[in-house]
Design an enzyme around this catalytic site. Structure first.
Site, mmCIF file in Angstrom:
data_model
loop_
_atom_site.group_PDB
_atom_site.id
_atom_site.type_symbol
_atom_site.label_atom_id
_atom_site.label_comp_id
_atom_site.label_asym_id
_atom_site.label_seq_id
_atom_site.Cartn_x
_atom_site.Cartn_y
_atom_site.Cartn_z
ATOM 1 N N ASP A 1 9.142 2.733 0.555
ATOM 2 C CA ASP A 1 8.048 3.488 1.157
ATOM 3 C C ASP A 1 8.056 3.150 2.648
ATOM 4 O OD1 ASP A 1 5.756 4.600 2.070
ATOM 5 O OD2 ASP A 1 4.415 3.629 0.638
ATOM 6 N N TYR B 1 0.850 -1.193 0.000
ATOM 7 C CA TYR B 1 0.000 0.000 0.000
ATOM 8 C C TYR B 1 0.882 1.238 0.000
ATOM 9 C CZ TYR B 1 -3.396 3.552 1.281
ATOM 10 O OH TYR B 1 -4.181 4.680 1.273
ATOM 11 N N LYS C 1 3.280 9.941 8.473
ATOM 12 C CA LYS C 1 2.845 9.523 9.811
ATOM 13 C C LYS C 1 3.694 10.111 10.960
ATOM 14 C CE LYS C 1 0.368 5.559 8.072
ATOM 15 N NZ LYS C 1 -0.915 6.144 7.686
HETATM 16 C C1 LIG Z 1 3.157 2.514 3.461
HETATM 17 C C2 LIG Z 1 2.230 3.670 3.224
HETATM 18 N N1 LIG Z 1 2.488 4.519 2.220
HETATM 19 C C3 LIG Z 1 1.725 5.584 1.978
HETATM 20 C C4 LIG Z 1 0.630 5.845 2.763
HETATM 21 C C5 LIG Z 1 -0.220 7.048 2.474
HETATM 22 O O1 LIG Z 1 -0.078 7.993 3.483
HETATM 23 P P1 LIG Z 1 -1.229 9.068 3.723
HETATM 24 O O2 LIG Z 1 -2.396 8.340 4.339
HETATM 25 O O3 LIG Z 1 -0.606 10.061 4.649
HETATM 26 O O4 LIG Z 1 -1.560 9.646 2.401
HETATM 27 C C6 LIG Z 1 0.316 5.005 3.828
HETATM 28 C C7 LIG Z 1 -0.850 5.258 4.686
HETATM 29 O O5 LIG Z 1 -1.259 4.457 5.497
HETATM 30 C C8 LIG Z 1 1.131 3.870 4.063
HETATM 31 O O6 LIG Z 1 0.867 3.003 5.039
#
Ligand SMILES: Cc1ncc(COP(=O)(O)O)c(C=O)c1O
Length: 448
Positions: free
Chosen positions: A255, A153, A282
């Protein structure tokens, strides 16, 4: 074993005001909220207030928070250093039309800690951060396709809304997953741009990548599948990706929006594998909206407005690096000393052991995954290699356990992933283990 009626009945009885709020919310917001990822059936609790590791809902039920807003709140709710820094900043203005020194402070802290960061840019979300890493990779390589793992994700923009929580029955073979849309409404051709590989299946994934090496701008991966189950990559898998991308001049993106919580240098420090670019979010905003992306100077100079001819990659955002978020993020990172990371990891190990003990005592197979202060509970005796193993778990039983934990005063993510904050100690963890024991005992007791 799955008979949810008992837990459901308890839940309905203790969440009357939340239900009323949800009914009202549905009149103005589709499904009653603005964030599908935190919906759970039959309806979520509505939070009234929170402090430390406690969250109190509209019915006055106090629960221990073992998720901290999808892993964000590493210091718990409203920690004093963050509140003080934010209050002070609020009296000096919330957002300006010119840079502020606080972003330099947070940028310095991140560049000092994260191996792949020479330069960093701030955004308002992890979604914008991954979008920018991919865009930069395309600009650098002049190629367009990306590779991602099934179950990874990376936020909600089109390019990564592919093969996230797919139904395995409809997504092709485990070894050669089809690119599946994670949503309706993707732009034409989006799926053709994404090569999907199985997580942790090194040789198979490498073969697929080799077949597409001339078209790939980037490989993007969570070094630990986060929201989908807190399942770490093997060293071998990440090392293959590093080697393959280097050999073929493809940008490797980690990521670490969730996994950065695992250590002060992120999982890239834990594994000793440095990607070309990293996206964050986060915890680095101290509870305020944030994202960040960074990498080597060579790549990040694409964004430099002073470069001859101007920046090659556009980057704007009204609230990027706003001083409130910057001071909150810096105040958080400053609390996160090596000693604090050690303690977080120790507490989470204690929690993992407690959960496993409950499973052993009740003869229910359980695995607890995760790194550092992040954990995921899996009721399975099978080996967990990749997304398909997580998808094969009994989702009805997991939901029963989740509702049971809510009934016992514990809040996790609805798929039983969680995070330990600095506010959580042995007493709270013992409470968690005792709650889980009661929930599983109820699940083992046939209802009349
Ligand atoms: C691994 C990862 N990348 C990107 C995101 C996207 O972040 P945001 O919710 O701040 O857009 C998340 C959100 O949970 C995530 O877990």
């Amino acid at each position: 074993m799955t008979d949810i009626s008992n837990e459901l009945e308890r839940y309905l009885q203790s969440t009357v005001k939340s239900k009323a709020l949800w009914e009202e919310a549905k009149q103005y917001l589709p499904g009653g909220d603005s964030r599908n990822s935190i919906f759970w059936a039959p309806y979520p609790i509505f939070v009234d207030h929170a402090a430390g590791c406690h969250v109190v809902d509209s019915d006055g039920v106090d629960r221990l928070d073992f998720i901290g807003t999808m892993t964000t709140l590493v210091l718990g709710h409203s920690p004093k250093p963050v509140v003080d820094a934010v209050n002070d900043q609020m009296t000096k203005g919330v957002v300006y039309n010119a840079p502020n020194a606080h972003q330099v402070h947070l940028a310095k802290l991140l560049c000092e800690r994260i191996p792949s960061f020479e330069l960093v840019r701030f955004t308002n979300s992890g979604t914008e951060a991954t979008l920018n890493t991919i865009r930069a990779a395309r600009a650098v390589t002049g190629k367009s396709k990306i590779a991602k793992v099934e179950g990874g994700y990376h936020g909600s923009h089109d390019q990564v809304s592919v093969s996230v929580r797919v139904n395995p029955a409809k997504a092709g073979e485990r070894s050669h997953p089809d690119a599946m849309p994670a949503t309706e409404g993707l732009g034409e051709g989006t799926l053709d741009q994404v090569v999907v590989i199985p997580f942790n299946e090194t040789a198979i994934a490498q073969d697929t990548l080799e077949a597409h090496k001339d078209e790939l701008a980037a490989v993007i991966i969570e070094p630990m599948l986060g929201s989908v189950g807190m399942l770490p990559a093997t060293y071998e898998f990440l090392a293959m990706l590093r080697e393959f991308t280097t050999a073929n001049k493809i940008i490797l993106i980690f990521d670490e929006v969730i996994s950065y919580r695992a250590s002060s240098g992120g999982t890239q420090e834990l594994y000793g594998i440095t990607p070309d670019m990293t996206s964050l979010g986060k915890i680095i905003g101290g509870g305020f909206s944030i994202g960040a992306f960074g990498g080597s100077k060579d790549i990040m100079d694409l964004y430099d407005p002073t470069a001859p001819g101007g920046p090659r990659v556009a980057h704007a955002g009204t609230f990027n690096a706003n001083p409130v978020t910057m001071v909150a993020g810096a105040a958080t990172l400053e609390q996160l000393t090596p000693q604090v990371y050690r303690k977080l990891a120790e507490m989470t190990e204690y929690l993992r052991a407690g959960i496993k003990q409950v499973g052993a005592d009740l003869e229910i197979p359980v695995k607890v995954t995760g790194l550092g202060s992040l954990f995921g509970i899996h009721f399975t005796g099978e080996e967990l290699v990749g997304y398909r193993d997580i998808a094969a778990e009994d989702s009805a039983f997991r939901h029963q356990v989740f509702l049971g934990l809510l009934n016992e005063g514990i809040l996790m993510a609805s798929n039983l992933v969680g995070a330990v904050s600095t506010e959580i100690g042995e007493a709270e963890i013992d409470t968690f283990a005792a709650a889980l024991r009661r929930v599983l005992e109820r699940a083992l007791t046939p209802s009349d």
